[in-house]
Design an enzyme around this catalytic site. Sequence first.
Site, short mmCIF file in Angstrom:
data_model
loop_
_atom_site.label_atom_id
_atom_site.label_comp_id
_atom_site.label_asym_id
_atom_site.label_seq_id
_atom_site.Cartn_x
_atom_site.Cartn_y
_atom_site.Cartn_z
N ASP A 1 0.79 -1.27 -0.01
CA ASP A 1 -0.07 0.15 0.00
C ASP A 1 0.71 1.31 -0.20
O ASP A 1 1.54 1.50 1.12
CB ASP A 1 -0.77 -0.15 0.92
CG ASP A 1 -2.20 -0.94 1.13
OD1 ASP A 1 -2.51 -1.18 0.00
OD2 ASP A 1 -2.27 -1.79 2.36
N ARG B 1 4.13 2.83 2.70
CA ARG B 1 4.91 2.11 3.66
C ARG B 1 6.36 2.19 3.72
O ARG B 1 6.95 2.06 4.96
CB ARG B 1 4.51 0.50 3.39
CG ARG B 1 3.16 0.18 3.25
CD ARG B 1 2.35 0.51 4.44
NE ARG B 1 1.02 -0.06 4.32
CZ ARG B 1 -0.01 0.25 5.03
NH1 ARG B 1 0.04 1.43 6.12
NH2 ARG B 1 -1.23 -0.21 5.08
N ARG C 1 -7.04 10.57 1.53
CA ARG C 1 -6.66 9.41 0.69
C ARG C 1 -7.21 9.61 -0.50
O ARG C 1 -6.79 9.09 -1.46
CB ARG C 1 -6.65 8.13 1.33
CG ARG C 1 -5.92 7.82 2.45
CD ARG C 1 -6.34 6.55 3.36
NE ARG C 1 -6.24 5.40 2.45
CZ ARG C 1 -6.82 4.28 2.94
NH1 ARG C 1 -7.54 3.81 3.96
NH2 ARG C 1 -6.60 3.08 2.15
N LYS D 1 -9.98 1.02 -5.21
CA LYS D 1 -10.59 0.58 -4.37
C LYS D 1 -11.39 1.83 -3.40
O LYS D 1 -11.11 2.79 -3.78
CB LYS D 1 -9.61 0.16 -3.35
CG LYS D 1 -8.33 1.03 -2.84
CD LYS D 1 -7.06 0.45 -1.93
CE LYS D 1 -6.10 1.44 -1.48
NZ LYS D 1 -5.08 0.80 -0.84
N HIS D 2 -12.36 1.55 -2.66
CA HIS D 2 -12.86 0.28 -2.12
C HIS D 2 -14.19 0.19 -2.72
O HIS D 2 -15.00 0.66 -2.31
CB HIS D 2 -12.76 0.34 -0.55
CG HIS D 2 -11.30 0.65 -0.13
ND1 HIS D 2 -10.96 1.99 0.11
CD2 HIS D 2 -10.35 -0.35 0.33
CE1 HIS D 2 -9.75 1.73 0.67
NE2 HIS D 2 -9.33 0.31 0.80
N HIS E 1 -11.29 -1.51 9.36
CA HIS E 1 -10.03 -2.28 10.17
C HIS E 1 -10.71 -2.79 11.72
O HIS E 1 -10.20 -3.47 12.06
CB HIS E 1 -9.03 -1.32 10.31
CG HIS E 1 -8.36 -1.07 8.87
ND1 HIS E 1 -8.57 0.11 8.36
CD2 HIS E 1 -7.43 -1.70 8.35
CE1 HIS E 1 -8.14 0.02 6.86
NE2 HIS E 1 -7.16 -0.99 6.98
N ASP F 1 -10.12 -7.59 0.31
CA ASP F 1 -9.38 -6.38 1.33
C ASP F 1 -9.00 -7.66 2.33
O ASP F 1 -9.22 -8.72 2.41
CB ASP F 1 -10.32 -5.46 1.92
CG ASP F 1 -9.42 -4.19 2.34
OD1 ASP F 1 -8.09 -4.46 2.50
OD2 ASP F 1 -10.02 -3.20 2.68
#
Length: 330
Positions: free
Chosen positions: A62, A70, A133, A163-164, A176, A246
């Site tokens: 990601d 990351r 984002r 996504k998503h 999450h 996911d």
Amino acid sequence: MAQLMIDIAGTELTAEDKKLLAAPAVNGLILFTRNFASLEQLQELIREARAAAAKPLLIAVDHEGGRVQRFREGFSAIPSMGSLQKIENEDERQRAARDLGWLMAAEVQAVGIDISFAPVLDVDDCSDVIGDRAFSAVPSEISKLASSFIEGMHEAGMACTGKHFPGHGSVQADSHIAIPEDDRTLEQIRAHDLKPFLSLIQKLDGIMPAHVIYPQIDPQPAGFSEFWLQQILRSELQFNGTIFSDDLSMQGATVAGDMEQRAVAALKAGCDMILVCNDRAGAVQVLDADLPATEPESAQRVNRMLMSSNAVSLEELKRTQRWEQAQRWL
């Protein structure tokens, strides 16, 4: 055979990591910040992972930009997609989106990673986990900027994943850690969140559905829903790319049962590849399970996400005029 993407805990492969990567059902690896110590270490880890795998390994990360990037040291600090709205001139905004799509993809592939799960096509509405984002709060603006970003990714040789699906931006809960529900009708979603997916469907190589329940439409989260994945995505939108679940360890996936039940549900709904991250016991459970076989076309779709050729090194990339040109947007 089912197709599974797993993760690893550290900066080096353990004996157990190598054993899992050699499992016939494993043909994907997702990397996180914890897997990065240096550029040299990361590239060695990737080489070892590919050597350990029983078949071509799709390596993902990601690396959207902003707060979801990351790897930092040695990589350009890609700004959040929402920050593009600060560029007042529309042509310049589009140019920035394309350059940043290219820059992100070129740098990620330069270290040996096939794909970044990007771009985010969600609407910036009320979701904190999405927020900046997203490219914009306006679907038509998302479509334009994401189209340019995808063109940049494709110029670099990277397949893109929207996504998503069909939209996570209009729920406050974070999938999450919670099970979000979006109570709108299908007509309302079509008129808003679904629009970027509709307009970009011909450009998308992959799609990742949301762990969000749309109870007016289907009692299952989109990633476990034959309605969303088969009726809407495959049949109505004629999408022929890769569908990635996911992460099945997320709280939003728990409605489908234990890890084996989640894997079965995602595959039956139409996912080509399932992700099990941050839960090694869960990954082992899935590998030990009697999972439904995916069709041969499913493996072909996943293989199309692999890098088509060897990318230049990061050092060489940074000497190019194209890289210098993209730096102006940072």
